[in-house]
Design a protein around this motif. Structure first.
Motif, PDB file in Angstrom:
ATOM      1  N   LEU A 189      24.438  -2.771 -17.418  1.00  0.00           N
ATOM      2  CA  LEU A 189      25.155  -2.600 -16.463  1.00  0.00           C
ATOM      3  C   LEU A 189      24.513  -2.584 -15.290  1.00  0.00           C
ATOM      4  O   LEU A 189      23.272  -2.225 -15.439  1.00  0.00           O
ATOM      5  CB  LEU A 189      25.995  -1.305 -16.158  1.00  0.00           C
ATOM      6  CG  LEU A 189      27.150  -0.992 -17.189  1.00  0.00           C
ATOM      7  CD1 LEU A 189      27.511   0.695 -17.005  1.00  0.00           C
ATOM      8  CD2 LEU A 189      28.140  -1.827 -17.193  1.00  0.00           C
ATOM      9  N   PRO A 190      24.730  -3.665 -14.418  1.00  0.00           N
ATOM     10  CA  PRO A 190      24.033  -3.969 -13.075  1.00  0.00           C
ATOM     11  C   PRO A 190      23.852  -2.655 -12.250  1.00  0.00           C
ATOM     12  O   PRO A 190      24.379  -2.778 -11.043  1.00  0.00           O
ATOM     13  CB  PRO A 190      24.949  -5.089 -12.517  1.00  0.00           C
ATOM     14  CG  PRO A 190      26.232  -5.038 -13.026  1.00  0.00           C
ATOM     15  CD  PRO A 190      26.138  -4.277 -14.108  1.00  0.00           C
ATOM     16  N   PHE A 191      23.123  -1.590 -12.701  1.00  0.00           N
ATOM     17  CA  PHE A 191      22.958  -0.525 -11.901  1.00  0.00           C
ATOM     18  C   PHE A 191      21.713   0.057 -11.938  1.00  0.00           C
ATOM     19  O   PHE A 191      20.937  -0.431 -12.781  1.00  0.00           O
ATOM     20  CB  PHE A 191      24.047   0.486 -12.597  1.00  0.00           C
ATOM     21  CG  PHE A 191      23.918   1.913 -11.768  1.00  0.00           C
ATOM     22  CD1 PHE A 191      24.858   2.010 -10.621  1.00  0.00           C
ATOM     23  CD2 PHE A 191      23.033   2.602 -11.850  1.00  0.00           C
ATOM     24  CE1 PHE A 191      25.300   3.072  -9.937  1.00  0.00           C
ATOM     25  CE2 PHE A 191      23.420   4.035 -10.943  1.00  0.00           C
ATOM     26  CZ  PHE A 191      24.330   4.144  -9.849  1.00  0.00           C
ATOM     27  N   PRO A 192      21.175   0.371 -10.761  1.00  0.00           N
ATOM     28  CA  PRO A 192      19.560   0.623 -10.419  1.00  0.00           C
ATOM     29  C   PRO A 192      19.326   1.773 -11.558  1.00  0.00           C
ATOM     30  O   PRO A 192      20.253   2.602 -11.904  1.00  0.00           O
ATOM     31  CB  PRO A 192      19.628   1.345  -9.199  1.00  0.00           C
ATOM     32  CG  PRO A 192      20.545   0.798  -8.368  1.00  0.00           C
ATOM     33  CD  PRO A 192      21.758   0.420  -9.459  1.00  0.00           C
ATOM     34  N   ALA A 193      18.039   1.676 -12.381  1.00  0.00           N
ATOM     35  CA  ALA A 193      17.543   2.461 -12.972  1.00  0.00           C
ATOM     36  C   ALA A 193      17.739   1.986 -14.610  1.00  0.00           C
ATOM     37  O   ALA A 193      17.461   2.634 -15.498  1.00  0.00           O
ATOM     38  CB  ALA A 193      17.885   3.925 -12.850  1.00  0.00           C
ATOM     39  N   LEU A 249      11.550   0.604  -5.920  1.00  0.00           N
ATOM     40  CA  LEU A 249      11.373   1.880  -6.395  1.00  0.00           C
ATOM     41  C   LEU A 249      12.550   2.809  -5.762  1.00  0.00           C
ATOM     42  O   LEU A 249      12.933   3.675  -6.460  1.00  0.00           O
ATOM     43  CB  LEU A 249       9.799   2.338  -6.076  1.00  0.00           C
ATOM     44  CG  LEU A 249       9.575   3.874  -6.290  1.00  0.00           C
ATOM     45  CD1 LEU A 249       9.712   4.072  -7.994  1.00  0.00           C
ATOM     46  CD2 LEU A 249       8.242   4.126  -5.697  1.00  0.00           C
ATOM     47  N   LEU A 250      12.506   2.698  -4.377  1.00  0.00           N
ATOM     48  CA  LEU A 250      13.473   3.656  -3.822  1.00  0.00           C
ATOM     49  C   LEU A 250      15.059   3.432  -4.499  1.00  0.00           C
ATOM     50  O   LEU A 250      15.504   4.320  -4.739  1.00  0.00           O
ATOM     51  CB  LEU A 250      13.563   3.274  -2.341  1.00  0.00           C
ATOM     52  CG  LEU A 250      14.475   3.889  -1.545  1.00  0.00           C
ATOM     53  CD1 LEU A 250      14.240   5.519  -1.478  1.00  0.00           C
ATOM     54  CD2 LEU A 250      14.516   3.621  -0.090  1.00  0.00           C
ATOM     55  N   ILE A 251      15.298   2.055  -4.468  1.00  0.00           N
ATOM     56  CA  ILE A 251      16.748   1.879  -5.057  1.00  0.00           C
ATOM     57  C   ILE A 251      16.854   2.528  -6.408  1.00  0.00           C
ATOM     58  O   ILE A 251      17.904   2.989  -7.017  1.00  0.00           O
ATOM     59  CB  ILE A 251      16.862   0.266  -5.221  1.00  0.00           C
ATOM     60  CG1 ILE A 251      17.147  -0.242  -3.777  1.00  0.00           C
ATOM     61  CG2 ILE A 251      18.251  -0.026  -5.930  1.00  0.00           C
ATOM     62  CD1 ILE A 251      17.214  -1.873  -3.454  1.00  0.00           C
ATOM     63  N   ASN A 252      15.786   2.406  -7.149  1.00  0.00           N
ATOM     64  CA  ASN A 252      15.795   2.701  -8.705  1.00  0.00           C
ATOM     65  C   ASN A 252      15.858   4.455  -8.636  1.00  0.00           C
ATOM     66  O   ASN A 252      16.462   4.910  -9.487  1.00  0.00           O
ATOM     67  CB  ASN A 252      14.638   2.343  -9.398  1.00  0.00           C
ATOM     68  CG  ASN A 252      14.809   1.021 -10.071  1.00  0.00           C
ATOM     69  OD1 ASN A 252      15.797   0.464 -10.227  1.00  0.00           O
ATOM     70  ND2 ASN A 252      13.545   0.222 -10.060  1.00  0.00           N
ATOM     71  N   GLN A 253      15.236   4.971  -7.823  1.00  0.00           N
ATOM     72  CA  GLN A 253      15.147   6.499  -7.698  1.00  0.00           C
ATOM     73  C   GLN A 253      16.679   6.810  -7.245  1.00  0.00           C
ATOM     74  O   GLN A 253      17.079   7.881  -7.918  1.00  0.00           O
ATOM     75  CB  GLN A 253      14.131   6.753  -6.582  1.00  0.00           C
ATOM     76  CG  GLN A 253      12.774   6.855  -7.189  1.00  0.00           C
ATOM     77  CD  GLN A 253      11.858   7.148  -6.205  1.00  0.00           C
ATOM     78  OE1 GLN A 253      12.047   7.174  -4.903  1.00  0.00           O
ATOM     79  NE2 GLN A 253      10.485   7.549  -6.308  1.00  0.00           N
ATOM     80  N   ILE A 254      17.176   6.263  -6.195  1.00  0.00           N
ATOM     81  CA  ILE A 254      18.533   6.554  -6.025  1.00  0.00           C
ATOM     82  C   ILE A 254      19.596   6.448  -7.214  1.00  0.00           C
ATOM     83  O   ILE A 254      20.440   7.321  -7.209  1.00  0.00           O
ATOM     84  CB  ILE A 254      18.895   5.854  -4.579  1.00  0.00           C
ATOM     85  CG1 ILE A 254      18.226   6.063  -3.483  1.00  0.00           C
ATOM     86  CG2 ILE A 254      20.507   5.946  -4.585  1.00  0.00           C
ATOM     87  CD1 ILE A 254      18.564   5.098  -2.395  1.00  0.00           C
ATOM     88  N   GLY A 255      19.401   5.292  -7.830  1.00  0.00           N
ATOM     89  CA  GLY A 255      20.101   4.940  -8.954  1.00  0.00           C
ATOM     90  C   GLY A 255      20.079   6.324 -10.082  1.00  0.00           C
ATOM     91  O   GLY A 255      21.140   6.635 -10.690  1.00  0.00           O
ATOM     92  N   MET A 256      18.676   6.605 -10.261  1.00  0.00           N
ATOM     93  CA  MET A 256      18.441   7.433 -11.425  1.00  0.00           C
ATOM     94  C   MET A 256      19.025   9.047 -10.743  1.00  0.00           C
ATOM     95  O   MET A 256      19.660   9.579 -11.662  1.00  0.00           O
ATOM     96  CB  MET A 256      16.951   7.718 -11.480  1.00  0.00           C
ATOM     97  CG  MET A 256      16.799   8.817 -12.225  1.00  0.00           C
ATOM     98  SD  MET A 256      17.280   8.466 -14.373  1.00  0.00           S
ATOM     99  CE  MET A 256      16.082   6.912 -14.321  1.00  0.00           C
ATOM    100  N   VAL A 257      19.077   9.152  -9.533  1.00  0.00           N
ATOM    101  CA  VAL A 257      19.679  10.416  -9.146  1.00  0.00           C
ATOM    102  C   VAL A 257      21.192  10.412  -9.268  1.00  0.00           C
ATOM    103  O   VAL A 257      21.806  11.365  -9.903  1.00  0.00           O
ATOM    104  CB  VAL A 257      19.301  10.730  -7.613  1.00  0.00           C
ATOM    105  CG1 VAL A 257      20.270  11.980  -7.016  1.00  0.00           C
ATOM    106  CG2 VAL A 257      17.970  10.946  -7.406  1.00  0.00           C
ATOM    107  N   CYS A 258      21.761   9.408  -8.964  1.00  0.00           N
ATOM    108  CA  CYS A 258      23.158   9.138  -9.272  1.00  0.00           C
ATOM    109  C   CYS A 258      23.636   9.405 -10.894  1.00  0.00           C
ATOM    110  O   CYS A 258      24.516   9.837 -11.027  1.00  0.00           O
ATOM    111  CB  CYS A 258      23.733   7.664  -8.826  1.00  0.00           C
ATOM    112  SG  CYS A 258      23.650   7.512  -7.095  1.00  0.00           S
TER     113      CYS A 258
END
Length: 246
Positions: free
Chosen positions: A189-193, A218-227
């Motif tokens: 899926l086109p979603f960060p992380a 890195l910031l985008i991936n971190q936000i995606g991981m938190v979500c």
């Protein structure tokens, strides 16, 4: 001894209808048998081997009871029995294990080719269902702010695994295959992380001929991981409520 035992239900019998109502899922069958516990019901059954409706026809009483017997509807059996109101632990009202998977056997020399073909078709079928489920999940999250009750996390998967193991080795293999297809689809899926998110960054780099700054990625991936972690927490809570019957 269960109602299924007295009615001489056999492994491989295909339940077509209950009280004349066609069945389209295992869930429908389980729900209807529980609702009709203690009442006489009639199952229409398709049987391939040793089918008395092909041999004798007519009517026969089984188990020494006038309430448990069968007659014929074409080549299908019409079996009457009474679901138990208080079945033993880990058993259902009828005392049978139900699966929506039909087992087919082929000559050994056809198995390699047909196995790959049928496996591919099965994967496509489950892939479509998983994509539809993901769509419904996202719509529910966006519109209603909640995860559908049917979505399962680690606890739900653990429960489902316990139920599947009772159905035998082939059912476990199918379940593992479904989980694998599910993980593969979610991962792209086109979603960060996720790997799909990484593909988006690669596509951007290919189109712009510029590498996305490492800090931004890195910031985008971190936000995606938190979500994703928050979503997992919500799904786990959903599992717990389902487990508690709430």
């Amino acid at each position: 001894e269960s109602p299924a035992f007295f009615a001489e239900l056999r492994e491989g019998d295909i339940i077509v209808a209950l009280d004349g109502q066609r069945l389209f899922s295992v869930e429908d069958f389980v729900k209807m048998t529980k609702e009709k516990a203690g009442q006489k019901i009639q199952l229409e059954i398709k049987r391939e081997k040793d089918n008395p409706c092909r041999e004798e026809g007519g009517e026969k009483v089984l188990g020494g009871s006038t309430q448990v017997g069968f007659n014929c509807h074409g080549e299908n059996l019409l079996v009457s029995l009474i679901p138990r109101q208080s079945p033993p632990e880990n058993e259902g009202p009828l005392g049978v294990v139900i699966s929506d998977t039909e087992l087919k056997k082929y000559p050994w020399w056809q198995m390699p080719y047909l196995g790959v073909r049928e496996g591919f078709k099965e994967s496509l079928s489950w892939g479509k269902m998983i994509l539809l489920s993901l769509k419904e999940t996202f719509v529910s999250l966006i519109v209603y702010g909640k995860v559908p009750r049917e979505v399962a996390g680690p606890i739900g998967i653990f429960q489902a695994t316990g139920q599947v193991t009772k159905q035998g080795f082939l059912a476990v293999l199918q379940f593992l295959g479904i989980l694998s297809v599910n993980l593969a689809i979610v991962n792209v899926l086109p979603f960060p992380a996720l790997d799909g998110g990484r593909l988006i960054f690669l596509a951007i780099e290919g189109l712009t001929k510029k590498k996305v700054p490492a800090k931004v990625e890195l910031l985008i991936n971190q936000i995606g991981m938190v979500c994703l972690l928050l979503l997992m927490v919500v799904i786990t809570i959903n599992d717990i409520f389902r487990f508690l019957g709430k």
